[in-house]
Design a protein around this motif. Sequence first.
Motif, PDB file in Angstrom:
ATOM      1  N   LYS A 148       2.145 -10.595  -8.801  1.00 16.30           N
ATOM      2  CA  LYS A 148       3.072 -11.116  -7.955  1.00 16.30           C
ATOM      3  C   LYS A 148       3.863  -9.919  -7.497  1.00 16.30           C
ATOM      4  N   TRP A 149       4.182  -9.124  -8.494  1.00 12.69           N
ATOM      5  CA  TRP A 149       4.961  -7.737  -8.055  1.00 12.69           C
ATOM      6  C   TRP A 149       4.159  -6.966  -7.042  1.00 12.69           C
ATOM      7  N   PHE A 150       2.933  -6.917  -7.199  1.00 16.77           N
ATOM      8  CA  PHE A 150       2.278  -6.069  -6.210  1.00 16.77           C
ATOM      9  C   PHE A 150       2.053  -6.976  -4.744  1.00 16.77           C
ATOM     10  N   ASP A 151       2.090  -8.299  -4.926  1.00 18.61           N
ATOM     11  CA  ASP A 151       2.030  -9.024  -3.650  1.00 18.61           C
ATOM     12  C   ASP A 151       3.469  -8.916  -2.882  1.00 18.61           C
ATOM     13  N   GLU A 152       4.497  -8.543  -3.782  1.00 19.31           N
ATOM     14  CA  GLU A 152       5.786  -8.392  -3.026  1.00 19.31           C
ATOM     15  C   GLU A 152       6.025  -6.785  -2.315  1.00 19.31           C
ATOM     16  N   LEU A 153       4.974  -5.997  -2.690  1.00 22.37           N
ATOM     17  CA  LEU A 153       5.203  -4.692  -2.174  1.00 22.37           C
ATOM     18  C   LEU A 153       4.560  -4.579  -0.967  1.00 22.37           C
ATOM     19  N   ILE A 154       3.586  -5.436  -0.872  1.00 20.22           N
ATOM     20  CA  ILE A 154       2.641  -5.590   0.689  1.00 20.22           C
ATOM     21  C   ILE A 154       3.391  -6.211   1.677  1.00 20.22           C
ATOM     22  N   PRO A 155       3.636  -5.500   2.830  1.00 25.77           N
ATOM     23  CA  PRO A 155       4.212  -5.912   4.000  1.00 25.77           C
ATOM     24  C   PRO A 155       3.647  -7.294   4.645  1.00 25.77           C
ATOM     25  N   HIS A 156       4.434  -8.182   4.803  1.00 26.57           N
ATOM     26  CA  HIS A 156       3.968  -9.674   5.195  1.00 26.57           C
ATOM     27  C   HIS A 156       4.768  -9.725   6.683  1.00 26.57           C
ATOM     28  N   GLN A 157       3.883 -10.502   7.401  1.00 30.27           N
ATOM     29  CA  GLN A 157       4.262 -11.081   8.532  1.00 30.27           C
ATOM     30  C   GLN A 157       5.564 -12.269   8.159  1.00 30.27           C
ATOM     31  N   HIS A 158       6.434 -12.199   8.748  1.00 32.29           N
ATOM     32  CA  HIS A 158       7.513 -13.146   8.649  1.00 32.29           C
ATOM     33  C   HIS A 158       7.992 -13.684   9.904  1.00 32.29           C
TER      34      HIS A 158
END
Length: 240
Positions: A148-158
Amino acid sequence: MPTMIEFMPLNPSWVDIIGRLLLVIATGALIGVNREVGGHAAGFRTTILVGLAACLAMIQANLLLSTIGKTSQSFVSMDVLRFPLGVLTGVGFIGGGAILKRGDLVTGVTTAATLWIMTAIGLCIGGGQLVVGSIGAIAAFIVLSPFKWFDELIPHQHKARMEIELADVAEIAKIQAIFEPLGYTFLFIAKREGKADATVHVTYQVRWKHSGVGGAALELLTAVEERYKVLSFEMVTTTA
């Protein structure tokens, strides 16, 4: 060297059955604590119950596979896969109920996937594949926690929906030019007349990319409030 049948007896004793049930409770608790801490709908007890249901179904199938008076070739005609397939189908309905959609906001996808993997873990342990089930539980815990920590480092479309008060209609087209250099895309949705003379209330859908759970929504709101009056702001980003 021990054979696979010694690890997965076709005629399990009460010790084997109790051991499988305790192990699936432990693996369900491991994954369930993670979901409970995150405040998700399927938490500690739900995850354990799903695993227990799957485990009991496979134990029942295991008990029906009596080897007394039969050769090993006779098992080919037995369709014991109906048990796990039925359990997986039932969990599919539970997972579907965990997924909620309100407009552009979707929640519960990870919760549904957690129930799905917990079912597979329960089937493995219930069938006597203790090592496979335990490895699956550890892998699931790693995906739900450290990953989940790695997932938060990936830029997401918001995405967000924002209503702004503008001085006049001419300001509508200027918004995009002002905020595009900052990485925000403003898409016009609707407008209505404001209470003051010549003012208009304009609704936009704002899109941008950013890492992290919050997605820098506060930064966006602050940047807009420095120039305009924000009437409403709502995140519509897909979440787990």
